[in-house]
Design a protein around this motif. Structure first.
Motif, PDB file in Angstrom:
ATOM      1  N   TYR A  74     -23.350 -47.962 -29.673  1.00  0.00           N
ATOM      2  CA  TYR A  74     -22.324 -47.560 -28.702  1.00  0.00           C
ATOM      3  C   TYR A  74     -22.267 -46.033 -28.700  1.00  0.00           C
ATOM      4  O   TYR A  74     -21.492 -45.408 -29.412  1.00  0.00           O
ATOM      5  N   ALA A  75     -23.149 -45.430 -27.877  1.00  0.00           N
ATOM      6  CA  ALA A  75     -23.310 -43.972 -27.888  1.00  0.00           C
ATOM      7  C   ALA A  75     -22.071 -43.254 -27.386  1.00  0.00           C
ATOM      8  O   ALA A  75     -21.710 -42.188 -27.888  1.00  0.00           O
ATOM      9  N   CYS A  76     -21.443 -43.806 -26.352  1.00  0.00           N
ATOM     10  CA  CYS A  76     -20.170 -43.275 -25.823  1.00  0.00           C
ATOM     11  C   CYS A  76     -19.249 -44.455 -25.576  1.00  0.00           C
ATOM     12  O   CYS A  76     -19.672 -45.465 -24.984  1.00  0.00           O
ATOM     13  N   HIS A  77     -18.002 -44.324 -26.001  1.00  0.00           N
ATOM     14  CA  HIS A  77     -17.076 -45.434 -25.818  1.00  0.00           C
ATOM     15  C   HIS A  77     -15.757 -44.936 -25.246  1.00  0.00           C
ATOM     16  O   HIS A  77     -15.027 -44.178 -25.884  1.00  0.00           O
ATOM     17  N   ASP A  78     -15.471 -45.325 -24.002  1.00  0.00           N
ATOM     18  CA  ASP A  78     -14.176 -45.076 -23.360  1.00  0.00           C
ATOM     19  C   ASP A  78     -13.803 -43.590 -23.350  1.00  0.00           C
ATOM     20  O   ASP A  78     -12.724 -43.196 -23.798  1.00  0.00           O
ATOM     21  N   ILE A  79     -14.706 -42.768 -22.813  1.00  0.00           N
ATOM     22  CA  ILE A  79     -14.499 -41.320 -22.768  1.00  0.00           C
ATOM     23  C   ILE A  79     -13.803 -40.931 -21.467  1.00  0.00           C
ATOM     24  O   ILE A  79     -14.282 -41.279 -20.376  1.00  0.00           O
ATOM     25  N   SER A  80     -12.685 -40.214 -21.567  1.00  0.00           N
ATOM     26  CA  SER A  80     -11.974 -39.720 -20.387  1.00  0.00           C
ATOM     27  C   SER A  80     -11.594 -38.260 -20.603  1.00  0.00           C
ATOM     28  O   SER A  80     -11.140 -37.888 -21.688  1.00  0.00           O
ATOM     29  N   PHE A  81     -11.780 -37.431 -19.565  1.00  0.00           N
ATOM     30  CA  PHE A  81     -11.322 -36.044 -19.609  1.00  0.00           C
ATOM     31  C   PHE A  81     -11.368 -35.467 -18.199  1.00  0.00           C
ATOM     32  O   PHE A  81     -11.987 -36.038 -17.285  1.00  0.00           O
ATOM     33  N   ASP A  82     -10.700 -34.333 -18.004  1.00  0.00           N
ATOM     34  CA  ASP A  82     -10.706 -33.604 -16.734  1.00  0.00           C
ATOM     35  C   ASP A  82     -11.259 -32.209 -16.957  1.00  0.00           C
ATOM     36  O   ASP A  82     -11.065 -31.611 -18.018  1.00  0.00           O
ATOM     37  N   LEU A  83     -11.946 -31.697 -15.934  1.00  0.00           N
ATOM     38  CA  LEU A  83     -12.442 -30.316 -15.922  1.00  0.00           C
ATOM     39  C   LEU A  83     -11.816 -29.620 -14.726  1.00  0.00           C
ATOM     40  O   LEU A  83     -11.879 -30.134 -13.608  1.00  0.00           O
ATOM     41  N   TYR A  84     -11.207 -28.451 -14.968  1.00  0.00           N
ATOM     42  CA  TYR A  84     -10.482 -27.750 -13.903  1.00  0.00           C
ATOM     43  C   TYR A  84     -11.289 -26.576 -13.360  1.00  0.00           C
ATOM     44  O   TYR A  84     -12.205 -26.069 -14.020  1.00  0.00           O
ATOM     45  N   PRO A  85     -10.974 -26.121 -12.135  1.00  0.00           N
ATOM     46  CA  PRO A  85     -11.705 -24.991 -11.541  1.00  0.00           C
ATOM     47  C   PRO A  85     -11.678 -23.758 -12.443  1.00  0.00           C
ATOM     48  O   PRO A  85     -10.619 -23.374 -12.952  1.00  0.00           O
ATOM     49  N   GLY A  86     -12.845 -23.168 -12.668  1.00  0.00           N
ATOM     50  CA  GLY A  86     -12.942 -21.943 -13.467  1.00  0.00           C
ATOM     51  C   GLY A  86     -12.769 -22.136 -14.959  1.00  0.00           C
ATOM     52  O   GLY A  86     -12.731 -21.172 -15.719  1.00  0.00           O
ATOM     53  N   GLU A  87     -12.708 -23.376 -15.419  1.00  0.00           N
ATOM     54  CA  GLU A  87     -12.469 -23.668 -16.841  1.00  0.00           C
ATOM     55  C   GLU A  87     -13.788 -23.843 -17.593  1.00  0.00           C
ATOM     56  O   GLU A  87     -14.784 -24.328 -17.042  1.00  0.00           O
ATOM     57  N   VAL A  88     -13.786 -23.444 -18.860  1.00  0.00           N
ATOM     58  CA  VAL A  88     -14.881 -23.787 -19.773  1.00  0.00           C
ATOM     59  C   VAL A  88     -14.348 -24.858 -20.721  1.00  0.00           C
ATOM     60  O   VAL A  88     -13.400 -24.617 -21.473  1.00  0.00           O
ATOM     61  N   PHE A  89     -14.948 -26.039 -20.651  1.00  0.00           N
ATOM     62  CA  PHE A  89     -14.510 -27.189 -21.438  1.00  0.00           C
ATOM     63  C   PHE A  89     -15.542 -27.443 -22.527  1.00  0.00           C
ATOM     64  O   PHE A  89     -16.728 -27.641 -22.235  1.00  0.00           O
ATOM     65  N   GLY A  90     -15.116 -27.400 -23.772  1.00  0.00           N
ATOM     66  CA  GLY A  90     -16.023 -27.567 -24.899  1.00  0.00           C
ATOM     67  C   GLY A  90     -16.025 -28.993 -25.422  1.00  0.00           C
ATOM     68  O   GLY A  90     -14.982 -29.644 -25.474  1.00  0.00           O
ATOM     69  N   ILE A  91     -17.213 -29.467 -25.807  1.00  0.00           N
ATOM     70  CA  ILE A  91     -17.343 -30.758 -26.482  1.00  0.00           C
ATOM     71  C   ILE A  91     -18.086 -30.509 -27.781  1.00  0.00           C
ATOM     72  O   ILE A  91     -19.207 -29.993 -27.776  1.00  0.00           O
ATOM     73  N   VAL A  92     -17.457 -30.845 -28.891  1.00  0.00           N
ATOM     74  CA  VAL A  92     -18.037 -30.554 -30.203  1.00  0.00           C
ATOM     75  C   VAL A  92     -18.142 -31.843 -31.014  1.00  0.00           C
ATOM     76  O   VAL A  92     -17.323 -32.754 -30.855  1.00  0.00           O
ATOM     77  N   GLY A  93     -19.167 -31.903 -31.844  1.00  0.00           N
ATOM     78  CA  GLY A  93     -19.347 -33.072 -32.703  1.00  0.00           C
ATOM     79  C   GLY A  93     -20.688 -32.980 -33.397  1.00  0.00           C
ATOM     80  O   GLY A  93     -21.571 -32.226 -32.984  1.00  0.00           O
TER      81      GLY A  93
END
Length: 281
Positions: free
Chosen positions: A45-64
């Protein structure tokens, strides 16, 4: 609603599994799983129930850590992998009302060429190493419908200058370049059609520290100048701290923490995030 209050990208309940699943692991949350792996049927199960929003001009980080599912998530968003379930909506595509994962292959190509750019960890996945650098940019422009050779060459020159590739080397293939230069050509190619969203997957991994710093400075500069929305994936919290406004922490295919980057760094809630922050100090 103000456009800046509306996410440019909304991802809802995205899941990706490799394998059929079985009665022991079908929910992806079973106690029989070893991390995100089912020893009975071999499903991951590589990804399970992932939810998020990205807003205009935003830098969104994903770490792991490696195997946490962050790169698989990026592959799903750019259609390098098919999702198992879930939806993603892009405001600038069909007014944010179409689940891009359910679109036709033709429409997915359109989204890749007009709505998103991606910079891969391995430049060989994002570049044709035998083409010239400017030829790589032209390839992306042609895929998006460009036909004017003069206009494409002018755009290629502009982008290569923007990412600090000497114009005298624009006819050279990326295979002649250092790792840092290859990443900069990738960034130029990804930006060629002014996409509203840029995906950056472990773009500094394997680079020398000084080269890493140059690439990160370039990303910050481009984000400021173009006000583009970015999702940046890394196993290095230092990279995330430097670039990201908000951060999502993943472990074993799940989101374990999500919030403002400063908040996560100063007051991590999950034990794994605490270990990450401690290793940064």
């Amino acid at each position: 609603m103000d456009d800046f209050d509306r996410p440019i990208l909304s991802v809802n309940h995205l899941s990706k599994q490799f394998g059929p699943g079985c009665i022991h692991c079908s929910s992806g949350q079973s106690d029989s799983l070893i991390k995100n792996y089912c020893p009975t049927c071999g499903t991951v199960y590589a990804c399970h129930d992932i939810s998020f929003d990205l807003y205009p001009g935003e830098v969104f980080g994903i770490v792991g850590e490696s195997g946490s599912g962050k790169s698989t998530l990026m592959q799903c968003l750019y259609f390098d992998q098919e999702v198992t379930e879930g939806e993603a909506l892009i405001t600038s595509y069909k007014n944010g009302e179409a689940n891009i994962f359910e679109e036709s292959s033709q429409q997915k190509r359109y989204i890749r060429n007009h709505q998103m750019g991606k910079v891969y960890q391995n430049p060989m996945l994002g570049l044709r190493m035998g083409f010239s650098s400017i030829g790589n940019i032209a390839e992306k422009l042609i895929a998006a419908g460009g036909r004017n050779v003069g206009a494409m060459e002018a755009r290629g020159r502009e982008l290569l200058e923007h990412v600090n590739i000497p114009i005298r080397r624009m006819k050279e293939p990326p295979k002649n370049f250092s790792g840092g230069m290859q990443q900069r050509v990738q960034i130029a190619k990804a930006l060629s059609n002014n996409p509203p969203i840029l995906l950056l997957d472990e773009v500094t991994t394997g680079l020398d520290l000084s080269v890493q710093a140059n690439v990160l400075d370039l990303i910050k500069k481009l984000q400021r100048e173009l006000n583009i929305s970015m999702i940046i994936v890394s196993h290095d919290l230092g990279v995330i701290r430097m670039l990201a406004d908000r951060t999502m922490v993943m472990l074993d295919g799940k989101v374990i923490e999500y919030g403002l980057t400063d908040q996560i760094l100063e007051d991590p809630q999950h034990r794994y995030t605490q270990q990450l922050v401690h290793s940064l100090l």
